[in-house]
Motif scaffolding. Structure first.
Motif, PDB file in Angstrom:
ATOM      1  N   PRO A  63      -4.052  13.723 -12.427  1.00  0.00           N
ATOM      2  CA  PRO A  63      -3.060  13.418 -11.105  1.00  0.00           C
ATOM      3  C   PRO A  63      -3.345  12.022 -10.368  1.00  0.00           C
ATOM      4  N   TRP A  64      -2.399  11.534  -9.950  1.00  0.00           N
ATOM      5  CA  TRP A  64      -2.368  10.402  -9.256  1.00  0.00           C
ATOM      6  C   TRP A  64      -2.230  10.707  -7.400  1.00  0.00           C
ATOM      7  N   THR A  65      -2.883  10.107  -6.560  1.00  0.00           N
ATOM      8  CA  THR A  65      -2.834  10.002  -5.337  1.00  0.00           C
ATOM      9  C   THR A  65      -2.424   8.991  -4.796  1.00  0.00           C
ATOM     10  N   PRO A  66      -1.226   9.002  -3.843  1.00  0.00           N
ATOM     11  CA  PRO A  66      -0.545   8.062  -3.239  1.00  0.00           C
ATOM     12  C   PRO A  66      -1.540   7.390  -2.208  1.00  0.00           C
ATOM     13  N   ALA A  67      -1.291   6.263  -2.065  1.00  0.00           N
ATOM     14  CA  ALA A  67      -2.273   5.518  -0.708  1.00  0.00           C
ATOM     15  C   ALA A  67      -1.516   5.685   0.334  1.00  0.00           C
ATOM     16  N   TRP A  91      -8.877   4.456 -10.950  1.00  0.00           N
ATOM     17  CA  TRP A  91      -7.979   3.825 -11.584  1.00  0.00           C
ATOM     18  C   TRP A  91      -6.846   3.500 -10.543  1.00  0.00           C
ATOM     19  N   ILE A  92      -6.077   2.480 -10.446  1.00  0.00           N
ATOM     20  CA  ILE A  92      -5.069   2.414  -9.579  1.00  0.00           C
ATOM     21  C   ILE A  92      -3.507   1.768 -10.303  1.00  0.00           C
ATOM     22  N   GLN A  93      -2.638   2.290 -10.100  1.00  0.00           N
ATOM     23  CA  GLN A  93      -1.285   2.100 -10.607  1.00  0.00           C
ATOM     24  C   GLN A  93      -0.233   1.462  -9.571  1.00  0.00           C
ATOM     25  N   LEU A  94       0.571   0.469 -10.101  1.00  0.00           N
ATOM     26  CA  LEU A  94       1.563  -0.035  -9.146  1.00  0.00           C
ATOM     27  C   LEU A  94       2.708  -0.395 -10.306  1.00  0.00           C
ATOM     28  N   THR A  95       3.742   0.000  -9.801  1.00  0.00           N
ATOM     29  CA  THR A  95       5.137  -0.332 -10.528  1.00  0.00           C
ATOM     30  C   THR A  95       6.153  -1.114  -9.848  1.00  0.00           C
ATOM     31  N   VAL A  96       6.351  -2.159 -10.202  1.00  0.00           N
ATOM     32  CA  VAL A  96       7.085  -3.191  -9.911  1.00  0.00           C
ATOM     33  C   VAL A  96       8.464  -3.372 -10.733  1.00  0.00           C
ATOM     34  N   HIS A  97       9.347  -3.813  -9.935  1.00  0.00           N
ATOM     35  CA  HIS A  97      10.719  -4.250 -10.432  1.00  0.00           C
ATOM     36  C   HIS A  97      11.185  -5.560  -9.986  1.00  0.00           C
ATOM     37  N   ASN A  98      12.058  -6.159 -10.940  1.00  0.00           N
ATOM     38  CA  ASN A  98      12.727  -7.539 -10.677  1.00  0.00           C
ATOM     39  C   ASN A  98      14.217  -6.929 -10.631  1.00  0.00           C
ATOM     40  N   PRO A  99      14.728  -6.718  -9.359  1.00  0.00           N
ATOM     41  CA  PRO A  99      16.291  -6.549  -9.230  1.00  0.00           C
ATOM     42  C   PRO A  99      16.792  -7.789  -9.526  1.00  0.00           C
ATOM     43  N   GLY A 100      16.378  -8.893  -9.521  1.00  0.00           N
ATOM     44  CA  GLY A 100      17.238 -10.098  -9.413  1.00  0.00           C
ATOM     45  C   GLY A 100      17.889 -10.657 -10.843  1.00  0.00           C
ATOM     46  N   ASN A 141       0.790  -1.196  -0.055  1.00  0.00           N
ATOM     47  CA  ASN A 141      -0.005   0.053   0.000  1.00  0.00           C
ATOM     48  C   ASN A 141       0.790   1.202  -0.008  1.00  0.00           C
ATOM     49  N   HIS A 142       2.081   1.242   0.311  1.00  0.00           N
ATOM     50  CA  HIS A 142       2.998   2.213   0.217  1.00  0.00           C
ATOM     51  C   HIS A 142       3.488   2.757  -1.089  1.00  0.00           C
ATOM     52  N   HIS A 143       3.235   1.582  -2.114  1.00  0.00           N
ATOM     53  CA  HIS A 143       3.590   1.510  -3.680  1.00  0.00           C
ATOM     54  C   HIS A 143       2.358   1.825  -4.359  1.00  0.00           C
TER      55      HIS A 143
END
Length: 625
Positions: free
Chosen positions: A73-77, A92-101, A45-47
């Protein structure tokens, strides 16, 4: 410059310019989630960022993430759950994920709320070196309760979006959510192992919960069929309807019962809710033993009939209005039952205490669940488990309350049985005493009757019947023992003249006087004096021979002769009697003995009266004395 090189150069220029199937994204308003970090995944929820698009806004009409305004405009959760009360807005909900592996890996984006009408997921891959330029990484996934269950892609009651990330890949997931009810968007990014572990854990919980409800419902139904007690049936009805409501709310009904019918998926929830309300009212009405004609009875009757009305309205009203009305009705039923149970408890109905305790647990669970379902509380999954725990606790307490009611009724039956047994024993003792008194009175009456049947009412002496019964016995006894037996017949002299001269009343007085003389002269207990005719008397003298009988009769004649009776006119009347005596001969029969004594009596009469004649055997003549 080769054609292949020209083509590659053109593609690069197009991609850079944003004309390629990709688009330029605005700066990220929320931090990127490192998918390999479990702590980051647990703090998803912080992302998250969201945007509420009201009707009329461009984002409300957008059907694709590529159609969103660049400057939207996007509002952080900011760590808060994405829960929204009933609204017409599109979220509308947005999430960005990253695979650092260094390895390609799979995760699932899980949405733990099944009651959403329309959900669309888009996945966009960020171009390496150009993070603002993205391309579509996977076809969009459009699903929700308004579509068949198969649109979810994965056969699961919640929504699962597979997210496969290459090493160092960054991907933005955009979600469009629109629903006619409240919006609750509890998201979680999980590895396949975590999804399986959580699914197994929830499967165990749900299996135990629904299995226990099914067993309790079946058990109460069997109790109803065996005992005919209505509240067992209503309890089975309530447990079944509550289980069906939670089954629908949890998404199981949509998954297993009507996966192809989106209409039933939405209709089932308000429908099972109002049925559950009716079952609650019927069970409380029966269990609390509400008296007819009371206010409580009228309230419960009104709630049941209103539930029938809301049931009909459920088929006519849209989901958003039907669920609000039916939820309000369910809360009214719970409140009314709590108040009525409190009243019954204060009236001394002890099982109502456990009923109140059960409803208090239910109220807490229902309020938390309703607030989560309507978008006022977050962590819907935890509220669902809490509701199941509340329902389980309530069902256990309700069944315990029924046990207490059964014990109370059983104790009442035992008390009634004991009271009835005590009253019966008292009545038996009373009736026994009355019966003894009656038997005693009957015995006395029988004795009196026997005395009356064997005694002469005028003189008090025995009568002819007694002589007829006793004489044969005395004859048999005399023959058996060899003891003598004498029979003396005594007759009043000139008795007709006495009746004719002074009347029958004076004649009866004379007979009583003769009887008194007879009784006074008889000394031995076994001697019997009998009046067997009008003025005729007999003496049965066992153990006495003719000589002894003659001496006794002589005393009687003297006693009668020497006494005087005053007639009604003052005349002193002297009575006399005559006697005939016969002694039982060997093998002689009673008739013969009586006949000889009678012949001897007639001989005394013929000899001038006031005399005694001894009868001889038939071969001997009679002798006078």
């Amino acid at each position: 410059m080769t054609p292949r090189f020209c083509a590659l150069l053109m593609l690069g220029l197009l991609a850079f310019a944003g004309i390629m199937p990709g688009y330029s994204m605005a700066a990220e308003p929320c931090p990127t989630l490192q998918a390999t970090n479990p702590e980051a995944r647990s703090a998803i929820n912080h992302h998250l960022c969201f945007h509420s698009a009201r009707p009329g806004e461009p984002a409300h009409a957008a059907q694709s993430a590529s159609e969103l305004p660049v400057d939207m405009p996007w509002t952080p959760a900011n760590g808060h759950d994405l829960v929204f009360s009933h609204t017409d807005a599109v979220y509308w909900i947005q999430l960005t994920v990253h695979n650092p592996g260094a390895n390609r890996a799979l995760w699932y984006l899980k949405l733990n709320y099944p009651l959403l009408d329309e959900i669309t997921f888009w996945q966009y891959r960020h171009q390496p070196g150009s993070p603002d330029v993205v391309t579509e990484a996977a076809p969009p996934l459009t699903t929700g309760d308004s579509l068949p269950f198969a649109t979810r892609g994965i056969d699961y009651r919640y929504y699962l979006l597979p997210v496969t990330l290459d090493p160092s890949e960054r991907r933005t997931i955009t979600i469009r959510v629109h629903s006619s009810g409240a919006l609750n968007v509890p998201l979680a990014l999980m590895t396949p192992e975590e999804v399986i572990a959580e699914s197994n854990h929830l499967t165990l919980i749900h299996g135990l919960f629904y299995g226990a409800l099914l067993i309790l419902a079946a058990f109460n139904l069997l109790l109803f069929f065996s005992s005919g007690t209505r509240y067992y049936f209503y309890n089975a009805f309530y447990i079944s309807s509550m289980a069906m409501f939670l089954f629908a709310m949890g998404g199981f009904a949509n998954q297993y019962f009507w996966p192809e019918s989106a209409q039933l998926a939405n209709l089932s929830i308000p429908l099972t809710l109002v049925i559950c309300s009716a079952a609650m009212a019927l069970f409380g009405w029966s269990f609390l033993d509400v008296s007819a004609g009371t206010i409580s009875e009228s309230v419960l009757r009104g709630l049941v009939w209103s539930a029938v009305g809301f049931l009909a309205l459920t088929f006519l009203l849209p989901y958003s209005k039907a669920i609000l009305l039916n939820t309000a009705h369910a809360l009214m039923v719970i409140a009314a039952l709590s108040v009525i149970a409190t009243i019954r408890w204060r009236q001394g109905y002890l099982p109502a205490f456990w009923y109140i305790a059960a409803w208090m647990i239910m109220v807490v669970g229902a309020l938390a669940y309703a607030l989560a379902a309507f978008g006022y509380l977050g962590d819907y999954l935890a509220r669902e488990v809490m509701m199941q725990a509340a329902v389980g606790g309530q069902v256990i307490l309700l069944n315990y309350a029924m046990v207490q009611r059964w014990r109370l009724l059983n104790q009442k039956l035992l008390d009634i049985e004991h009271q009835a047994r005590t009253e019966l024993e008292f009545k038996v003792h009373e009736r026994t005493a009355q019966l003894r008194n009656t038997m005693r009175e009957l015995e006395q009456a029988n004795r009196k009757l026997a005395s009356l049947s064997l005694n002469d009412a005028l003189t008090g002496l025995h009568n002819r019947r007694h002589m007829d019964n006793l004489l044969p016995e005395l004859c048999r006894e005399a023959r058996r023992t060899g003891q003598p037996l004498s029979l003396a017949l005594v007759d009043a002299d000139h008795f007709k003249r006495i009746n004719d001269s002074w009347g029958h009343d004076f004649g009866d007085q004379c007979l009583r006087h003769i009887a008194t003389c007879l009784k006074n002269q008889i000394k031995r207990p076994r001697d019997v004096a009998v009046r067997f005719g009008g003025e005729e008397f007999a003496l049965l003298l066992p153990g006495t021979d003719a000589t002894g009988a003659s001496k006794l009769c002589q005393d009687i004649l003297e006693a009668v002769r020497d006494s005087r009776i005053t007639a009604p006119d003052g005349t002193a009347v002297s009575l006399t009697v005559s006697a005939g005596i016969a002694e039982l001969g060997v093998e002689e029969q009673p008739d013969s003995l009586f006949r000889r004594a009678d012949e001897a009596l007639y001989a005394s009469k013929a000899a001038g009266r006031d005399a005694i004649t001894l009868a001889q055997h038939s071969s001997e003549p009679a002798s006078n004395s």
